[in-house]
Design a protein around this motif. Sequence first.
Motif, mmCIF file in Angstrom:
data_model
loop_
_atom_site.group_PDB
_atom_site.id
_atom_site.type_symbol
_atom_site.label_atom_id
_atom_site.label_comp_id
_atom_site.label_asym_id
_atom_site.label_seq_id
_atom_site.Cartn_x
_atom_site.Cartn_y
_atom_site.Cartn_z
ATOM 1 N N ALA A 43 66.117 74.296 -32.947
ATOM 2 C CA ALA A 43 66.259 73.817 -34.324
ATOM 3 C C ALA A 43 65.687 74.821 -35.311
ATOM 4 O O ALA A 43 66.253 75.041 -36.392
ATOM 5 N N PHE A 44 64.571 75.435 -34.962
ATOM 6 C CA PHE A 44 63.949 76.422 -35.846
ATOM 7 C C PHE A 44 64.867 77.628 -36.054
ATOM 8 O O PHE A 44 64.956 78.180 -37.159
ATOM 9 N N ILE A 45 65.583 78.002 -34.986
ATOM 10 C CA ILE A 45 66.464 79.172 -35.052
ATOM 11 C C ILE A 45 67.812 78.831 -35.686
ATOM 12 O O ILE A 45 68.329 79.590 -36.525
ATOM 13 N N ARG A 46 68.384 77.670 -35.316
ATOM 14 C CA ARG A 46 69.760 77.363 -35.676
ATOM 15 C C ARG A 46 69.922 76.437 -36.869
ATOM 16 O O ARG A 46 70.999 76.407 -37.483
ATOM 17 N N SER A 47 68.910 75.642 -37.203
ATOM 18 C CA SER A 47 69.079 74.620 -38.238
ATOM 19 C C SER A 47 68.492 75.077 -39.570
ATOM 20 O O SER A 47 67.525 75.835 -39.601
ATOM 21 N N ASP A 48 69.083 74.584 -40.655
ATOM 22 C CA ASP A 48 68.576 74.929 -41.977
ATOM 23 C C ASP A 48 67.562 73.909 -42.493
ATOM 24 O O ASP A 48 66.991 74.070 -43.559
ATOM 25 N N PHE B 116 70.395 69.784 -33.818
ATOM 26 C CA PHE B 116 69.225 70.158 -33.018
ATOM 27 C C PHE B 116 67.949 69.527 -33.564
ATOM 28 O O PHE B 116 67.052 69.157 -32.792
ATOM 29 N N SER B 117 67.856 69.373 -34.862
ATOM 30 C CA SER B 117 66.677 68.740 -35.453
ATOM 31 C C SER B 117 66.610 67.267 -35.060
ATOM 32 O O SER B 117 65.533 66.744 -34.728
ATOM 33 N N ILE B 118 67.758 66.583 -35.097
ATOM 34 C CA ILE B 118 67.801 65.177 -34.686
ATOM 35 C C ILE B 118 67.339 65.024 -33.242
ATOM 36 O O ILE B 118 66.487 64.178 -32.929
ATOM 37 N N GLN B 119 67.883 65.855 -32.348
ATOM 38 C CA GLN B 119 67.550 65.735 -30.932
ATOM 39 C C GLN B 119 66.092 66.081 -30.661
ATOM 40 O O GLN B 119 65.440 65.453 -29.818
#
Length: 313
Positions: A51-56, A182-185
């Motif tokens: 999430a840190f890498i892929r999510s905004d 990814f943040s949700i998961q």
Amino acid sequence: MRHRTTAAFVFLSAIWGTAFVATKVGLASLPPTLFAAMRFDIAAAVLFGFAFIRSDRLRPTSRTEWYPIITGGMLNIGIHHAFLFSGQAYIDNAAVPAVLLGLIPVITPVLTRLTTSSERLSAVGVVGLVLGFTGVVVIADPKPEALLSSDLMGVGLVLASAVAFALGAVLTHGSKSELPFFSIQAWTMLIGAVFLHATSVALPWESFAGARWTLDAVISLVYLGVVAGAGGFGLYFWLLDHIGPIEASLLEYVIPVFAAIGGWIIRGNAIDTNTVIGFAVIFVGFLLVKRADVRRELVRLRERSRTAASDAD
């Protein structure tokens, strides 16, 4: 998208089928609820990294975004695994949990009628579900005395885990959130892990000191955390969003097939006639539940064949 969801369905069935073998290995050395909690510690850490890498955006900001996270974390991760791992620790016969979890596709349509979910199952679909469950029973081949003698406490706990999982799937399906996937998961895994740690602390018969850190236990924990946890549940919630709780619940009819294959590859367990017959029964059940999709696919292939023949002329 149809081919993508089919591939995801089969891949996830394989991951969670082999997870049964890994769970049995880990339970020989680790307290069950603590084992489940640490599994999702690892899963949450992996997903927060993604999430840190892929999510905004990492953090939920509204009640709408928190709802599927808390519901899925508490039911699909926390309560389900607290009951499941504890129940498996009581049950020596691995066939019994497989049969009890095979009730998830039967329980799910019932729960959909108690919620606002618009998903429904036809009479033919119900027959397909019954056939699928029959196939699971054939593969597991539990002796009647095993279902009765495997500590009643263990049977009750695994059955409760099946209800919790089905309820979580129904309640989270259709939830709308603008938070990245990814943040949700990641937050879902974290909520589940916190619940499991709290449960482990509250149980007087569990303690961190009671864990035996064998190489097999560490390997099973890493596999369950990274592959079956972070990867598997990420894939599951993606499937749930795309095909709904009833069809996603059909995973429980395919998982025993891969559990049998995994047991054969990893532990040398023979694949017997029951496994082959059970898979055939499950396949027929699938065709009944998915008959509309199968019919559309056959029509599409026929039209493509006609078009190709016309172009050749």
